[in-house]
Write a protein that holds these residues in place. Sequence first.
Motif, PDB file in Angstrom:
ATOM      1  N   ARG A 123       0.800  -1.314  -0.161  1.00 22.50           N
ATOM      2  CA  ARG A 123       0.102   0.236  -0.121  1.00 22.50           C
ATOM      3  C   ARG A 123       0.897   1.213  -0.142  1.00 22.50           C
ATOM      4  O   ARG A 123       0.696   2.222  -0.805  1.00 22.50           O
ATOM      5  CB  ARG A 123      -0.841  -0.129   1.209  1.00 22.50           C
ATOM      6  N   LEU A 124       1.859   1.374   0.848  1.00 18.77           N
ATOM      7  CA  LEU A 124       2.947   2.583   0.949  1.00 18.77           C
ATOM      8  C   LEU A 124       3.513   2.708  -0.340  1.00 18.77           C
ATOM      9  O   LEU A 124       3.698   3.986  -0.960  1.00 18.77           O
ATOM     10  CB  LEU A 124       3.738   2.059   2.161  1.00 18.77           C
ATOM     11  N   GLN A 125       4.047   1.515  -1.083  1.00 14.25           N
ATOM     12  CA  GLN A 125       4.727   1.869  -2.286  1.00 14.25           C
ATOM     13  C   GLN A 125       3.600   2.229  -3.341  1.00 14.25           C
ATOM     14  O   GLN A 125       4.092   2.842  -4.037  1.00 14.25           O
ATOM     15  CB  GLN A 125       5.402   0.251  -2.845  1.00 14.25           C
ATOM     16  N   MET A 171       0.926   4.072  -3.067  1.00 15.64           N
ATOM     17  CA  MET A 171       0.455   5.543  -2.965  1.00 15.64           C
ATOM     18  C   MET A 171       1.347   6.406  -3.053  1.00 15.64           C
ATOM     19  O   MET A 171       1.300   7.498  -3.612  1.00 15.64           O
ATOM     20  CB  MET A 171       0.007   5.473  -1.396  1.00 15.64           C
ATOM     21  N   ARG A 172       2.957   5.887  -3.072  1.00 19.20           N
ATOM     22  CA  ARG A 172       3.972   6.726  -3.278  1.00 19.20           C
ATOM     23  C   ARG A 172       3.995   7.046  -4.983  1.00 19.20           C
ATOM     24  O   ARG A 172       4.172   8.270  -5.429  1.00 19.20           O
ATOM     25  CB  ARG A 172       5.177   6.273  -2.760  1.00 19.20           C
ATOM     26  N   LEU A 173       3.664   5.950  -5.533  1.00 20.69           N
ATOM     27  CA  LEU A 173       3.778   6.220  -7.003  1.00 20.69           C
ATOM     28  C   LEU A 173       2.283   6.663  -7.429  1.00 20.69           C
ATOM     29  O   LEU A 173       2.421   7.537  -8.519  1.00 20.69           O
ATOM     30  CB  LEU A 173       3.716   4.764  -7.661  1.00 20.69           C
ATOM     31  N   ASP A 206       0.877   9.492  -6.052  1.00 26.21           N
ATOM     32  CA  ASP A 206       0.933  10.647  -5.272  1.00 26.21           C
ATOM     33  C   ASP A 206       0.058  11.873  -5.677  1.00 26.21           C
ATOM     34  O   ASP A 206      -0.854  11.880  -4.947  1.00 26.21           O
ATOM     35  CB  ASP A 206       2.320  11.112  -5.439  1.00 26.21           C
ATOM     36  N   CYS A 265      -5.819   2.774  -2.494  1.00 25.59           N
ATOM     37  CA  CYS A 265      -5.541   1.311  -2.349  1.00 25.59           C
ATOM     38  C   CYS A 265      -6.864   0.542  -1.667  1.00 25.59           C
ATOM     39  O   CYS A 265      -7.376   1.062  -0.624  1.00 25.59           O
ATOM     40  CB  CYS A 265      -4.515   1.337  -1.729  1.00 25.59           C
TER      41      CYS A 265
END
Length: 51
Positions: free
Chosen positions: A22-24, A26-28, A30, A36
């Motif tokens: 999820r973190l990866q 959401m960074r993409l 932005d 997610c």
Amino acid sequence: MLAEPGFVARRLAVLVESALGRLQVMRLLDARDAQCFTDPVEAREWLLRER
């Protein structure tokens, strides 16, 4: 595909299983209208909901 200038979706729903995933993602994603989800039904409802 997300970095491709010719690819622009109005909304993106991404299914992920882990918090790290999820973190990866959401960074993409932005600056996009994106969320997610772990549940495909919730993802579909979000995509089809009126804004």
